[in-house]
Design a protein around this motif. Sequence first.
Motif, PDB file in Angstrom:
ATOM      1  N   UNK A  87       0.990   6.463  11.098  1.00 26.07           N
ATOM      2  CA  UNK A  87       0.979   7.607  10.186  1.00 26.07           C
ATOM      3  C   UNK A  87      -0.043   8.642  10.605  1.00 26.07           C
ATOM      4  N   UNK A 102       0.006  -8.997   6.030  1.00 32.91           N
ATOM      5  CA  UNK A 102       0.048  -7.819   5.173  1.00 32.91           C
ATOM      6  C   UNK A 102      -0.950  -6.761   5.656  1.00 32.91           C
ATOM      7  N   UNK A 161       0.030  -5.273   9.052  1.00 28.83           N
ATOM      8  CA  UNK A 161       1.099  -4.294   8.856  1.00 28.83           C
ATOM      9  C   UNK A 161       0.507  -2.959   8.423  1.00 28.83           C
ATOM     10  N   UNK A 162      -0.411  -3.038   7.455  1.00 32.83           N
ATOM     11  CA  UNK A 162      -1.025  -1.802   6.984  1.00 32.83           C
ATOM     12  C   UNK A 162      -1.819  -1.120   8.096  1.00 32.83           C
ATOM     13  N   UNK A 183       8.358  -4.227  13.693  1.00 34.13           N
ATOM     14  CA  UNK A 183       8.865  -3.872  12.380  1.00 34.13           C
ATOM     15  C   UNK A 183       8.316  -2.501  11.967  1.00 34.13           C
ATOM     16  N   UNK A 184       7.063  -2.221  12.315  1.00 28.92           N
ATOM     17  CA  UNK A 184       6.497  -0.892  12.049  1.00 28.92           C
ATOM     18  C   UNK A 184       7.276   0.168  12.821  1.00 28.92           C
ATOM     19  N   UNK A 195       3.201   8.909   4.482  1.00 32.67           N
ATOM     20  CA  UNK A 195       4.337   9.665   5.013  1.00 32.67           C
ATOM     21  C   UNK A 195       5.598   9.291   4.238  1.00 32.67           C
ATOM     22  N   UNK A 198       0.873  -1.173   0.000  1.00 33.95           N
ATOM     23  CA  UNK A 198       0.000   0.000   0.000  1.00 33.95           C
ATOM     24  C   UNK A 198       0.908   1.220   0.000  1.00 33.95           C
ATOM     25  N   UNK A 240      18.766   8.773   4.960  1.00 34.02           N
ATOM     26  CA  UNK A 240      19.682   8.171   5.948  1.00 34.02           C
ATOM     27  C   UNK A 240      20.796   7.397   5.245  1.00 34.02           C
ATOM     28  N   UNK A 279      12.805   6.520  12.207  1.00 32.69           N
ATOM     29  CA  UNK A 279      13.529   7.598  11.515  1.00 32.69           C
ATOM     30  C   UNK A 279      12.576   8.636  10.938  1.00 32.69           C
ATOM     31  N   UNK A 280      11.414   8.154  10.437  1.00 32.60           N
ATOM     32  CA  UNK A 280      10.431   9.082   9.867  1.00 32.60           C
ATOM     33  C   UNK A 280       9.971  10.050  10.952  1.00 32.60           C
ATOM     34  N   UNK A 298      12.778   9.181   3.837  1.00 29.04           N
ATOM     35  CA  UNK A 298      13.552   9.213   5.077  1.00 29.04           C
ATOM     36  C   UNK A 298      14.699   8.212   5.038  1.00 29.04           C
ATOM     37  N   UNK A 299      14.370   6.973   4.638  1.00 24.44           N
ATOM     38  CA  UNK A 299      15.414   5.956   4.649  1.00 24.44           C
ATOM     39  C   UNK A 299      16.459   6.196   3.569  1.00 24.44           C
ATOM     40  N   UNK A 307       0.652   0.565  10.378  1.00 26.10           N
ATOM     41  CA  UNK A 307       1.272   1.661   9.636  1.00 26.10           C
ATOM     42  C   UNK A 307       0.306   2.844   9.585  1.00 26.10           C
ATOM     43  N   UNK A 313      10.334   0.015  13.792  1.00 25.83           N
ATOM     44  CA  UNK A 313      11.655   0.164  13.184  1.00 25.83           C
ATOM     45  C   UNK A 313      11.576   1.025  11.923  1.00 25.83           C
ATOM     46  N   UNK A 314      10.537   0.787  11.102  1.00 26.55           N
ATOM     47  CA  UNK A 314      10.392   1.533   9.848  1.00 26.55           C
ATOM     48  C   UNK A 314      10.142   3.018  10.116  1.00 26.55           C
ATOM     49  N   UNK A 315       9.306   3.303  11.137  1.00 29.67           N
ATOM     50  CA  UNK A 315       8.867   4.684  11.320  1.00 29.67           C
ATOM     51  C   UNK A 315       9.689   5.498  12.319  1.00 29.67           C
TER      52      UNK A 315
END
Lengths: 225, 457
Positions: free
Chosen positions: B358, B347, B350-351, B313-314, A188, A184, A197, B320-321, A193-194, B354, B316-318
Amino acid sequence: MRLLIVEDDQRTADYIVRGLTEAGHICDCLSDGHDGLFAATRDNYDVIVADRMIKGLDGLSMVKAARAAGVATPVLFLTAVAGIDDRVEGLEAGGDDYLVKPFAFSELLARINALGRRPPAQEQRSILRVADLEMDLIRRRVIRQGQAIDLQPREFKLLEMLMQSEGRVITRTMLLERVWDFNFDPKTSVVETHISRLRAKIDKPFETPLLHTVRNIGYSLHAPA
Amino acid sequence: MRRLELWRSTAFRMAVSFAVLFVLTFVISGFVMYQVMRADLSHSLDETAKETFSVVAATYDGSDLEDLIATVKSHTKLTSPHERLFSLSGPDGSHLAGNFTGMDVPEGYSVIGDIPGVQADGTYRAYSGAVGANRLTVALSYSQTERLEEIVLTGFIWATLIVAALAVAGGAAIASRIQRRLDAIATTMGDVSQGRLGARIPLLGNGDDIDGVSTQVNEALDRLSALVEGMRQVSSDIAHDLKTPLNRLQIILEAAEYGSSNGEDITGQLVEARAESRQINDTFEALLRIAQIEAGARKARFAEVDLDAIVNSIAEIYTDVAEDSGMSLLARRTLQGPGGLVHGDAELLTQMFANLVENALRHCPAGTKIELSVRREGDRVTASVADDGPGIPPEEHENVFRRLYRIEKSRSTPGSGLGLSLVRAIADLHGATIRLEDRRPGLGVEATFSASRGGHS
């Protein structure tokens, strides 16, 4: 590359063929699934782009039949069927990639390029090199100009994909699918961002940048021309 | 035509079947009763014949024949030959008294008819026996019994006719009553299929089975019309929400057309137009995705997934954001081992998380702390996304899950108003409950799942 396009919407087909021809590809365009299957089994194409809902044989059955007949050509499904299960169905039927309409032409082109020049499976390399950047896939190490670079696991995966597609444009969506397993579109700046980095670690301390942003399309890793 | 329809109706067929069965039962039981009565009548006729014989015979004391003759004569005189006959004959067969003679009537009971010298016709029940050396015969006519039988038979036939008529009429009445109610149901369903979703089956209120079925049909119709109303609402919301960006797109394209005819550079407008069309497509895609998730087909692909791993995992991904937006994101790990296993779709989950992260990133100012955690309580696994940002007023807590709903103050920030609807759809698919919590300050979103059986520690 030699491409087979099976698409029955004339306007879309014209648009795709014109764009791909301008990009230097040779395209055969058909609008019927049976014709598509015949062409796929007879000629040796580099990539097949198939719509799912076409006249005659539908795209899914066409690809299944072609795979059953031993056709190994990479297939990109191009379709308005955007269901979350439809993508899985398409991949299970023997598709290699899936692009949902409406799509950006640059996205299609990037995906066709990625499919067409995919290295054969047996040619798995354990060390990737782009200019003076080196990635050891076994030791999970990245070195540039003799300096070890410490990467987070996600950054490592991102760099690995970019290095494997050296010189080619990888779109934001392709990265999301393959590096983050996101099917999806996040609202954001996850990718940005990555990338920034990663850039700070592999490019900033050095003179020549390797990671390039292709505006509105994606990213590309290559040595300066 | 109407008669044909009546015959087709189940109720009428049932009524007729019952009427036939009823009449048949009545006829059989009547026949048995008639036979019993006949046997009883003939038995009592025998009794009477024997009794009369005994009374007459008693007048003979062994010597005085005259008394016997006188008694027979007086009996003969007193009763009509249509009812009773007497005959007394001597040892030599000579006629001594009575209305008939010369008949060779066997001793004991017998049936005789066509008696010579007697005006009355018909048959008689005779009892004959010896009185001294003489022979006395008493015969009773069957006519009484026959008349009685005739009366009973006639009555019985009439009764049968009346019963049959009543059974058919009553059956038809009940059938037409049921038919009317079935017709009412058919009419209502016809109305509904014509699109008049407000139509309901009228109820009698007596709580019978048809009322019960009707109530259930009405409830189904209530739900259906609520769903249709909801869909109508969503469609008009979609139309409204897409009209604004479509209108913007049109304005941009018009400006570009004008600019292009004047030889201006229109690249900026084309980029804008692309962004607008992308926004429109995003809204469509999100709506489709929600609809597909709600359809539930995805459930077939459910497997054991580790909620803890997904949430981390979410995070970890976010992380830095969030950092780039001046916020901080932290995952609190409290679970060890397989405690976070749930039955679901990795899947989609995760969404879901996320989207929640967000949402916090988009609606919170710099400096906000976002915290993710997964905890296990008994056989429930709860994942939470909490922030200390501005939060959502409690009265809006239910509304934010509605499709395309956006709180007034968030109208200016980008977003389709579908993120949380998607979260709700995914939670519903997993049978999870979603709870919003006012953390003053901030908002906590908790999703509670049932732990999968393999996850028992």
